[in-house]
Design an enzyme around this catalytic site. Structure first.
Site, PDB file in Angstrom:
ATOM      1  N   SER A  43       0.834  -1.202   0.000  1.00 42.97           N
ATOM      2  CA  SER A  43       0.000   0.000   0.000  1.00 42.97           C
ATOM      3  C   SER A  43       0.869   1.252   0.000  1.00 42.97           C
ATOM      4  O   SER A  43       1.655   1.469  -0.911  1.00 42.97           O
ATOM      5  CB  SER A  43      -0.963  -0.041   1.188  1.00 42.97           C
ATOM      6  OG  SER A  43      -2.005   0.899   1.030  1.00 42.97           O
ATOM      7  N   ASP A 182      -5.614  -3.869  -2.574  1.00 37.53           N
ATOM      8  CA  ASP A 182      -4.514  -3.616  -1.640  1.00 37.53           C
ATOM      9  C   ASP A 182      -3.929  -4.910  -1.057  1.00 37.53           C
ATOM     10  O   ASP A 182      -4.653  -5.757  -0.538  1.00 37.53           O
ATOM     11  CB  ASP A 182      -5.069  -2.745  -0.501  1.00 37.53           C
ATOM     12  CG  ASP A 182      -4.004  -2.131   0.375  1.00 37.53           C
ATOM     13  OD1 ASP A 182      -2.977  -2.782   0.618  1.00 37.53           O
ATOM     14  OD2 ASP A 182      -4.215  -0.992   0.828  1.00 37.53           O
TER      15      ASP A 182
END
Length: 329
Positions: A43, A182
């Site tokens: 991320s 993610d």
């Protein structure tokens, strides 16, 4: 010695590890891409991994950690901006993603341009999850060099867009038949993934130095008397924090057991309730994150000095001939 850098996920709280990276560069006089043989990120950590290893036209680091830090301060408020209309339509993330990806994509295009995964100055490993096939996905420089297809050697902008597609925050990335979200859903702390990749890349090496940078953690005290009657509605929000904190702590324990305390350094800060949100990019919260980072750096200055001396003395090594040939997934 093989040096490994791992950077957690955490949205705007990426300011915290970025502050440590600025300090590493100041104390060593070298760019991050020269200090570490492998850089892993999830991320927001994937943003840092890509921006700190993307080359300029002369084949050197295009950005300093200080410049990346400034990019967070400049673009964070736009990336995590939710207009009144989107707030209503998305029901604050319950009905649709909270944020449009446009501001993030514009930032990535500005800083990463048309660079592809194979071109990074250090080996990077960036996590994502292909929800269409329920498969963890690892974007790896070494694999991209051997497989020059759009799927296996994507643009760095795509790599970062995939790893930052946090459910409820940003929509997934459709890429070559995959639906990427993610990587924090399985590896909020990618240190163990990074260590496994390094062991595969350097099978004959015995000495590994692992530096793990957190994005802050928040302590919660929830006695059984409070939670014993909770249902879906009450658990929906806190369970995400519980899962992320517990998995990260588990990886921290595993890394200390595998590498040993002398060759493993974890830098983390304790958040208060006002600074815990991953998407709070207003001026006051950014200042809080900066203050927390600065205090943590001062408190760990001795450890940072020792680490920087070690990193300054080592030469960056090239991958062994037996490079791991596993798939991106």
């Amino acid at each position: 010695m093989v040096s490994i850098l791992s950077i957690d996920g955490g949205g705007i709280r990426g300011i915290i590890p970025c502050a440590f990276l600025v300090e590493f560069e100041k104390r060593t006089g070298k760019p991050i891409s020269e200090l570490f043989d492998l850089i892993a990120g999830t991320s927001t950590g994937g943003i840092l991994a890509a921006m700190l290893t993307v080359p300029d036209r002369q084949g050197r680091a295009k950005y300093t950690a200080e410049q990346v830090y400034s990019a967070y301060l400049e673009h964070g408020p736009y990336i995590f901006h939710q207009g009144p209309l989107r707030s209503v339509i998305s029901l604050r993330g319950f009905a649709r993603p909270r944020y449009s990806p446009k501001a993030l994509e514009l930032m990535l295009e500005k800083y990463l341009g048309k660079a592809r995964l194979h071109s990074t100055l250090s080996e990077i490993l960036v996590t994502a999850y292909d929800i269409s096939s329920s498969t963890p996905w690892f974007f790896k420089t070494s694999f991209a060099k051997k497989h020059p297809s759009p799927e296996d050697d994507p643009l760095l902008t795509q790599v970062v867009r995939a790893t930052t597609a946090a459910p409820t925050y940003f929509p997934p990335l459709e890429m070559e038949g995959h639906c990427m979200i993610d990587g924090g859903v399985f590896a909020a702390n990618p240190a163990l993934c990074a260590y496994a990749q390094a062991r595969n890349m350097y099978p004959d090496e015995k000495d590994f130095l692992v530096v793990s940078l957190g994005t802050g953690e928040q302590e919660h005290e929830r006695p059984c008397s409070k939670v014993k009657n909770w249902g879906i509605a009450q658990w929906a929000a806190p369970i995400v924090t519980v899962a992320v904190n517990s998995s990260s702590a588990s990886v921290n324990y595993q890394m200390r057991a595998l590498v040993g305390s002398e060759n493993y350094e974890r830098f983390q800060v304790l958040l208060d309730k006002d600074s815990a949100a991953m998407d709070d990019a207003d001026e006051k919260n950014i200042q809080r994150l900066q203050n927390l980072s600065n205090a943590a750096i001062m408190g760990r200055s001795g450890s940072i000095d020792r680490l920087c001396r070690t990193l300054s003395q080592k030469d960056k090594i090239r991958p062994a001939h037996k490079i791991y040939k596993g798939s991106q997934s």
